[in-house]
Design a protein around this motif. Structure first.
Motif, mmCIF file in Angstrom:
data_model
loop_
_atom_site.group_PDB
_atom_site.id
_atom_site.type_symbol
_atom_site.label_atom_id
_atom_site.label_comp_id
_atom_site.label_asym_id
_atom_site.label_seq_id
_atom_site.Cartn_x
_atom_site.Cartn_y
_atom_site.Cartn_z
ATOM 1 N N HIS A 44 0.834 -1.201 0.000
ATOM 2 C CA HIS A 44 0.000 0.000 0.000
ATOM 3 C C HIS A 44 0.870 1.253 0.000
ATOM 4 O O HIS A 44 2.045 1.214 0.336
ATOM 5 N N ASP A 51 -6.736 0.703 -5.042
ATOM 6 C CA ASP A 51 -6.873 0.366 -3.625
ATOM 7 C C ASP A 51 -8.357 0.446 -3.280
ATOM 8 O O ASP A 51 -9.024 1.419 -3.622
ATOM 9 N N GLN A 52 -8.858 -0.579 -2.680
ATOM 10 C CA GLN A 52 -10.275 -0.634 -2.356
ATOM 11 C C GLN A 52 -10.469 -1.436 -1.085
ATOM 12 O O GLN A 52 -9.605 -2.230 -0.705
ATOM 13 N N GLU A 53 -11.585 -1.222 -0.472
ATOM 14 C CA GLU A 53 -11.898 -2.010 0.709
ATOM 15 C C GLU A 53 -12.043 -3.467 0.266
ATOM 16 O O GLU A 53 -12.639 -3.761 -0.773
ATOM 17 N N GLY A 54 -11.447 -4.359 1.006
ATOM 18 C CA GLY A 54 -11.516 -5.778 0.668
ATOM 19 C C GLY A 54 -10.529 -6.192 -0.407
ATOM 20 O O GLY A 54 -10.720 -7.229 -1.054
ATOM 21 N N GLU A 82 -7.613 -7.462 -0.175
ATOM 22 C CA GLU A 82 -7.011 -8.764 0.115
ATOM 23 C C GLU A 82 -7.920 -9.902 -0.333
ATOM 24 O O GLU A 82 -7.464 -10.880 -0.930
ATOM 25 N N GLU A 83 -9.223 -9.767 -0.060
ATOM 26 C CA GLU A 83 -10.175 -10.805 -0.480
ATOM 27 C C GLU A 83 -10.275 -10.869 -2.004
ATOM 28 O O GLU A 83 -10.376 -11.944 -2.594
ATOM 29 N N TYR A 84 -10.235 -9.688 -2.639
ATOM 30 C CA TYR A 84 -10.286 -9.628 -4.098
ATOM 31 C C TYR A 84 -9.094 -10.366 -4.701
ATOM 32 O O TYR A 84 -9.251 -11.172 -5.619
#
Length: 146
Positions: A21, A60-63, A65-67
């Motif tokens: 990040h 960069d977005q919320e989630g 890592e899951e993406y």
């Protein structure tokens, strides 16, 4: 572009990727890893695997890592395809530069009336045109010579 090297297997991320990040505003760098096999015996006794890695940039977005986890294989294939396309463009650029020289060689041979030189220059030009059809293109290219 990919990077290939040696490292300790324990240093390869368990999920096959790392996320970095804050290197570019609004973006994350995702480093994808692929272990190619055991490393040959080297001076660095701790390096026990050969790896390849690719960097992919995503918003960069919320989630995130899951993406990445859910789309790991797709991201890796995307990175490989982008690398292949970039390399193919570079090979074609060099081929086009040589085609300009081949055209000049053909014209000089025609102007001089040297049929053997013309035949050789035309064969060279055709071999250059055929480069994208070579087996292994763009990774392995056999460059024809005049």
């Amino acid at each position: 572009m990919s990077r290939e090297g040696y490292m300790r297997a324990v240093n390869v991320p368990a999920d096959g990727y790392e996320i970095f990040h804050d290197e570019k505003p609004g973006m994350v760098r995702i480093r994808l890893y692929e272990v190619k096999g055991p490393a040959p015996a080297t001076e660095e006794a701790n390096d026990d695997v050969i790896f390849v890695s690719w960097d992919v940039w995503e918003f960069d977005q919320e989630g995130i890592e899951e993406y990445v986890s859910a789309n790991f294989e797709w991201l890796k294939q995307k990175a490989k395809a982008e690398e292949e396309a970039s390399l193919a463009n570079s090979v074609r650029a060099e081929r086009n530069r040589l085609l300009d020289k081949a055209d000049i060689a053909v014209n000089k041979a025609v102007d001089s009336g040297d049929s053997e030189a013309e035949t050789n220059a035309r064969a060279w030009r055709q071999a250059l045109r055929d480069i994208p059809e070579q087996v292994g293109f763009p990774w392995e290219v056999e460059w024809p010579v005049l």
